[in-house]
Enzyme design. Structure first.
Site, PDB file in Angstrom:
ATOM      1  N   GLU A 185      11.165  12.876  13.600  1.00 23.43           N
ATOM      2  CA  GLU A 185      10.704  12.763  12.153  1.00 23.43           C
ATOM      3  C   GLU A 185      11.550  12.070  11.189  1.00 23.43           C
ATOM      4  OE1 GLU A 185       8.238  12.651   9.475  1.00 23.43           O
ATOM      5  OE2 GLU A 185       7.228  13.977  10.987  1.00 23.43           O
ATOM      6  N   GLY A 210      13.916  10.134   6.403  1.00 23.16           N
ATOM      7  CA  GLY A 210      14.764  11.002   5.910  1.00 23.16           C
ATOM      8  C   GLY A 210      13.945  12.293   5.809  1.00 23.16           C
ATOM      9  N   ILE A 258      11.173  12.942   4.089  1.00 28.39           N
ATOM     10  CA  ILE A 258       9.713  12.375   3.889  1.00 28.39           C
ATOM     11  C   ILE A 258       9.110  12.526   5.182  1.00 28.39           C
ATOM     12  CG2 ILE A 258       7.852  10.693   3.151  1.00 28.39           C
ATOM     13  CD1 ILE A 258      10.353   9.277   1.704  1.00 28.39           C
ATOM     14  N   GLU A 313      26.911   2.185   2.658  1.00 23.78           N
ATOM     15  CA  GLU A 313      27.936   2.383   3.555  1.00 23.78           C
ATOM     16  C   GLU A 313      29.228   1.352   2.918  1.00 23.78           C
ATOM     17  OE1 GLU A 313      28.356   4.693   5.580  1.00 23.78           O
ATOM     18  OE2 GLU A 313      26.111   5.380   5.669  1.00 23.78           O
ATOM     19  N   ASP A 320      18.007  -1.958   8.611  1.00 24.40           N
ATOM     20  CA  ASP A 320      17.541  -0.686   8.626  1.00 24.40           C
ATOM     21  C   ASP A 320      16.069  -0.636   8.302  1.00 24.40           C
ATOM     22  OD1 ASP A 320      18.462   2.320   8.150  1.00 24.40           O
ATOM     23  OD2 ASP A 320      17.212   1.741   6.418  1.00 24.40           O
ATOM     24  N   LYS A 361      13.017   0.759  10.927  1.00 29.11           N
ATOM     25  CA  LYS A 361      12.021   1.873  10.475  1.00 29.11           C
ATOM     26  C   LYS A 361      10.502   1.390  10.679  1.00 29.11           C
ATOM     27  CE  LYS A 361      15.153   4.231   7.447  1.00 29.11           C
ATOM     28  NZ  LYS A 361      15.520   4.368   5.837  1.00 29.11           N
ATOM     29  N   GLY A 399      20.185  11.143   2.780  1.00 27.46           N
ATOM     30  CA  GLY A 399      20.688  12.284   2.380  1.00 27.46           C
ATOM     31  C   GLY A 399      20.995  13.243   3.203  1.00 27.46           C
TER      32      GLY A 399
END
Length: 408
Positions: free
Chosen positions: A124, A129, A131, A185, A196, A200, A298
């Site tokens: 998940e 993150g 959500i 980063e 990234d 996703k 986060g």
């Protein structure tokens, strides 16, 4: 008692440990059993933590312990995560991960191994993150045929673009600030080049449409070429520039998928997603459009999604969660030629000739801005097939040009 292990004690891993140990009473009430963190795998020493006695440095201790039923993988990357997760699933242990790179590259294989060994492989936290998005697509929207997914999938790039839009920062200054604030980063390549977001959208497309999508099948463009000039023109057209991940079903069982900066109309809900927030829109044939919004990264938001999967695994120790997709193919993801509206920026020292060409090809009725001083024209085309529009654009003699898609 259900014995668990955590592999990795970085930002997310430490958050997972914090929640599992600090919220143990609440979690145990939810699953009607006790979860115990038996091991935490990390090569570093953490002698000053209240749970320092749980740290180990040898993966084999976890792999060979028959008491361990659920393992959290939050190391990141493909190696050694892939080998570790594969071995755990083969032994019948369930695995929870936030590792988007691993799921995007090896998701179909690892899901099949989990199925064959009556284990669960849950992820998940790999997309949004904190959500919730994987479980809603797999369960809440299960009665729908998903036709399209689009959204802002990377908080770092959204923060940078927002600073350029609101505070008139150039790209490099906005990136530096994002790094100072801990939103980017030290090496921001995966974020600013779109990788990234690409991983996703691969995971979302694989889940929604049923076949594995690899990152190298997704047309991917980042934001490092976006300038304040682009931001200002976008604003003049009542738009905001956003990095949009997109996947859509097309004819004959194929899909199309991309990640690219787009001019998003201020009338579109995605234009108001600012800062480090993410938003994912899912279109179903029965439900219509639904949107999932929140902090996409986060420590604790991501860790909370990981722990939710741990709880789900604990509730399904002797059964499987039906989150699955099958192997894809090289020709599954295709490039389509659809009707679009494009943003175009062109500049030429031969400005009079440039204006003549523009008028001939697009007419003065096209939504446009002419800057005589800079000898440039910015415009948004009328809707037409992309191939037709690009043929016109490529025929213009100019010194510089830039093209972006739009979302209205």
């Amino acid at each position: 008692m259900i014995q668990t292990a955590i592999m990795g004690h970085g930002v997310v891993g430490s958050g997972v440990a914090e929640i599992l140990l600090g919220h143990s009473k609440l979690i145990n009430q939810k699953i009607k059993d006790d979860i115990n963190v038996k091991y935490i795998l990390d090569l570093r020493d953490f002698n000053d933590l209240p749970y320092s006695d749980k740290f180990i440095k040898d993966f084999n201790i976890i792999a060979n312990d028959d008491e361990i039923k659920i393992v959290v993988e939050v190391m990141g990357g493909i190696n050694p995560a892939y080998d570790f997760v594969k071995r755990l699933l083969l032994s019948g242990k369930s695995v929870v991960t936030s590792n988007k790179e691993l799921v995007a590259a090896k998701g179909d294989e690892l899901l099949k191994i989990a199925s064959d060994n009556n284990a669960n492989f849950l992820f998940e936290a790999s997309v949004g993150g904190g959500i919730p998005i994987i479980r809603p697509i797999a369960q809440c929207l299960a009665a729908n045929e998903i036709t399209e997914i689009k959204g802002i999938l990377n908080g770092t790039t959204n923060y940078i673009l927002n600073k350029m839009i609101v505070d008139n920062m150039d790209f490099e200054s906005a990136l530096s600030l994002a790094q100072e604030m801990g939103f980017a980063e030290k090496d921001p390549t995966a974020d600013i080049d779109g990788h990234d977001a690409s991983r996703k959208i691969c995971i979302l497309a694989s889940l929604a449409f049923g076949k594995h999508v690899c990152p190298d099948q997704v047309s991917t463009e980042g934001i490092s070429n976006i300038t304040l000039n682009d931001v200002e023109y976008a604003d003049s057209f009542d738009c905001a520039i956003k990095l949009i991940g997109f996947a859509k079903k097309v004819k004959n069982g194929h899909i199309t998928a991309s990640v690219k900066p787009m001019l998003v109309s201020r009338s579109h809900i995605l234009s108001d997603v600012n800062g480090v927030f993410n938003a994912i829109m899912v279109s179903g044939d029965s439900v219509g459009d639904v949107m999932f919004y929140g902090r996409g990264a986060g420590k604790l938001p991501t860790a909370s999604a990981v722990v939710a999967d741990v709880i789900d695994c604990a509730k399904h120790l002797h059964s499987r969660k039906y989150i699955n997709w099958v192997e894809g193919s090289n020709d599954y993801v295709i490039t389509t030629d659809e009707k679009v509206r494009l943003y175009v920026y062109i500049q030429s020292n031969e400005y009079n000739m440039l204006c003549e060409q523009f008028t001939t090809l697009f007419s003065d009725n096209t939504w446009h801005i002419k800057n005589d001083y800079k000898k440039e024209i910015a415009f948004i085309t009328d809707k037409d097939y992309e191939s037709v529009l690009m043929k016109k654009i490529n025929s213009i003699k100019c010194d510089t040009f830039k093209v972006m898609h739009t979302l209205f």
